[in-house]
Design a protein around this motif. Structure first.
Motif, PDB file in Angstrom:
ATOM      1  N   GLU A  57       0.803  -1.399   0.166  1.00  0.00           N
ATOM      2  CA  GLU A  57       0.207   0.112   0.043  1.00  0.00           C
ATOM      3  C   GLU A  57       0.876   1.225  -0.039  1.00  0.00           C
ATOM      4  N   ASP A  58       2.013   1.224   0.074  1.00  0.00           N
ATOM      5  CA  ASP A  58       3.087   2.163   0.177  1.00  0.00           C
ATOM      6  C   ASP A  58       2.958   3.006  -1.292  1.00  0.00           C
ATOM      7  N   LYS A  59       2.725   4.062  -1.267  1.00  0.00           N
ATOM      8  CA  LYS A  59       2.630   4.869  -2.714  1.00  0.00           C
ATOM      9  C   LYS A  59       3.831   4.522  -3.515  1.00  0.00           C
ATOM     10  N   GLN A  60       5.051   4.765  -3.053  1.00  0.00           N
ATOM     11  CA  GLN A  60       6.344   4.703  -3.949  1.00  0.00           C
ATOM     12  C   GLN A  60       6.286   3.190  -4.378  1.00  0.00           C
ATOM     13  N   LYS A  61       6.043   2.186  -3.564  1.00  0.00           N
ATOM     14  CA  LYS A  61       6.332   0.869  -3.916  1.00  0.00           C
ATOM     15  C   LYS A  61       5.368   0.458  -4.894  1.00  0.00           C
ATOM     16  N   VAL A  62       4.284   0.776  -4.586  1.00  0.00           N
ATOM     17  CA  VAL A  62       2.845   0.628  -5.662  1.00  0.00           C
ATOM     18  C   VAL A  62       3.418   1.342  -7.089  1.00  0.00           C
ATOM     19  N   LYS A  63       3.869   2.651  -6.998  1.00  0.00           N
ATOM     20  CA  LYS A  63       4.316   3.056  -8.043  1.00  0.00           C
ATOM     21  C   LYS A  63       5.441   2.407  -8.786  1.00  0.00           C
ATOM     22  N   GLU A  64       6.480   1.908  -8.131  1.00  0.00           N
ATOM     23  CA  GLU A  64       7.479   1.152  -8.601  1.00  0.00           C
ATOM     24  C   GLU A  64       7.218  -0.059  -9.218  1.00  0.00           C
ATOM     25  N   PHE A  65       6.358  -0.763  -8.938  1.00  0.00           N
ATOM     26  CA  PHE A  65       5.792  -2.129  -9.500  1.00  0.00           C
ATOM     27  C   PHE A  65       5.059  -1.624 -10.781  1.00  0.00           C
ATOM     28  N   MET A  66       4.148  -0.588 -10.889  1.00  0.00           N
ATOM     29  CA  MET A  66       3.280  -0.187 -11.788  1.00  0.00           C
ATOM     30  C   MET A  66       4.189   0.332 -12.995  1.00  0.00           C
ATOM     31  N   GLY A  67       5.440   0.817 -12.629  1.00  0.00           N
ATOM     32  CA  GLY A  67       6.485   1.121 -13.588  1.00  0.00           C
ATOM     33  C   GLY A  67       7.042  -0.226 -14.217  1.00  0.00           C
ATOM     34  N   TYR A  68       7.264  -0.993 -13.627  1.00  0.00           N
ATOM     35  CA  TYR A  68       7.694  -2.400 -14.047  1.00  0.00           C
ATOM     36  C   TYR A  68       6.659  -2.880 -14.999  1.00  0.00           C
ATOM     37  N   LEU A  69       5.546  -2.883 -14.627  1.00  0.00           N
ATOM     38  CA  LEU A  69       4.423  -3.511 -15.622  1.00  0.00           C
ATOM     39  C   LEU A  69       4.532  -2.638 -16.945  1.00  0.00           C
ATOM     40  N   ASP A  70       4.385  -1.455 -16.891  1.00  0.00           N
ATOM     41  CA  ASP A  70       4.297  -0.505 -17.699  1.00  0.00           C
ATOM     42  C   ASP A  70       5.511  -0.775 -19.080  1.00  0.00           C
ATOM     43  N   GLY A  71       6.510  -1.445 -18.539  1.00  0.00           N
ATOM     44  CA  GLY A  71       7.371  -1.840 -19.605  1.00  0.00           C
ATOM     45  C   GLY A  71       7.121  -3.067 -20.443  1.00  0.00           C
ATOM     46  N   TYR A  72       5.898  -3.744 -20.183  1.00  0.00           N
ATOM     47  CA  TYR A  72       5.509  -4.735 -20.877  1.00  0.00           C
ATOM     48  C   TYR A  72       4.733  -4.305 -22.180  1.00  0.00           C
ATOM     49  N   THR A  73       4.778  -4.997 -23.215  1.00  0.00           N
ATOM     50  CA  THR A  73       3.853  -4.808 -24.415  1.00  0.00           C
ATOM     51  C   THR A  73       3.440  -6.265 -24.693  1.00  0.00           C
ATOM     52  N   ILE A  74       2.205  -6.243 -24.767  1.00  0.00           N
ATOM     53  CA  ILE A  74       1.524  -7.843 -24.934  1.00  0.00           C
ATOM     54  C   ILE A  74       0.772  -7.933 -26.067  1.00  0.00           C
ATOM     55  N   LYS A  75       0.536  -9.216 -26.345  1.00  0.00           N
ATOM     56  CA  LYS A  75      -0.516  -9.617 -27.520  1.00  0.00           C
ATOM     57  C   LYS A  75      -1.189 -10.547 -27.142  1.00  0.00           C
TER      58      LYS A  75
END
Length: 261
Positions: free
Chosen positions: A167-185
């Motif tokens: 629930e920590d904002k920075q840790k949530v933001k960190e993981f969402m940034g990791y996910l944003d590196g994916y391109t999927i099909k």
């Protein structure tokens, strides 16, 4: 009571009953908005999929949020203005859509370069450039979830370990940034994995808006996707979870414990 008065009451009652029978009771429907976007209520529930509202077509995702920008439905592409209204019989950024709102592809099946700006928030867009393949997108483009709005992630351990809440904002933001590196099909001819180590539910406040199981192919909201850009990295997720909760056992630590038993 006088007979005449009784007769009058009976007459009024019959008229009132007739009015109720003729005038249908309208279901309660209304537009609502929160920090994740707009949705349309239907009684005690909410609209999903296509809906015709006041003569215009709108599309709502599985969580009820209104979509905007380019969206794909049953193999066809449609454009929804920032208001959510579906475009029809017009040209959007050089791409023509027909009377039914579907993108008119060239005779040689050239797909061009669509930028999917699908969003649940009228004031923002999500850049999910697909280059020459409109079926490849960012996870945010597939789910319609604005990553900046995610407030909580709950990870589950497929090996039987404990769940971890972030629930920590920075840790949530960190993981969402990791996910944003994916391109999927969207995956075809899927051979599902036998098991998983990491899965997660993503929340906006207390609303569960997205589910991902980190296997190959990736499982997002019960649909399968191949990762075509970015790396499905179990070690990276392990290290992230270790940084959140020091008692979490990474894959290597789990294997070592198992060997020592």
């Amino acid at each position: 009571m006088k007979k005449q008065d009784l007769k009058r009451l009976i007459t009024i009652g019959l008229v009132f009953t007739s009015v109720l029978a003729v005038a249908p009771v309208k279901a309660w429907a209304d537009w609502k908005q929160d920090n994740a976007g707009w949705w349309y209520t239907e009684g005690t529930g909410y609209a999903t999929g296509w809906r015709s509202i006041n003569g215009e077509w709108y599309y709502f995702d599985t969580y009820g949020y209104m979509k905007t920008g380019w969206v794909q439905y049953q193999g066809k592409w449609y454009y929804l203005y920032n208001s959510g209204v579906m475009a029809k019989s017009t040209t959007i950024g050089g791409y023509s859509v027909d009377l039914n709102g579907a993108w008119i592809q060239n005779a040689d099946s050239t797909t061009g370069n669509i930028t999917n700006t699908s969003s649940t928030n009228n004031s923002s867009t999500i850049n999910t450039s697909t280059n020459a393949d409109p079926e490849s997108q960012k996870i945010s483009g597939v789910t319609g979830i604005k990553f900046d709005d995610v407030t909580k992630i709950v990870f589950y351990d497929g090996r039987g370990g404990k769940s971890i809440k972030v629930e920590d904002k920075q840790k949530v933001k960190e993981f969402m940034g990791y996910l944003d590196g994916y391109t999927i099909k969207k995956a075809t001819n899927v051979e599902a994995s036998d098991g998983y180590i990491h899965s997660a539910h993503f929340y906006i406040n207390d609303k569960d808006v997205m589910r991902i199981t980190f296997v190959s192919p990736l499982i997002i909201n019960d649909n399968y996707y191949n990762v075509i850009k970015g790396e499905l990295d179990t070690d990276k997720i392990d290290k992230y979870l270790k940084s959140v909760d020091s008692s979490y056992l990474t894959t290597n630590e789990w294997d070592d414990n198992y060997k020592n038993q």
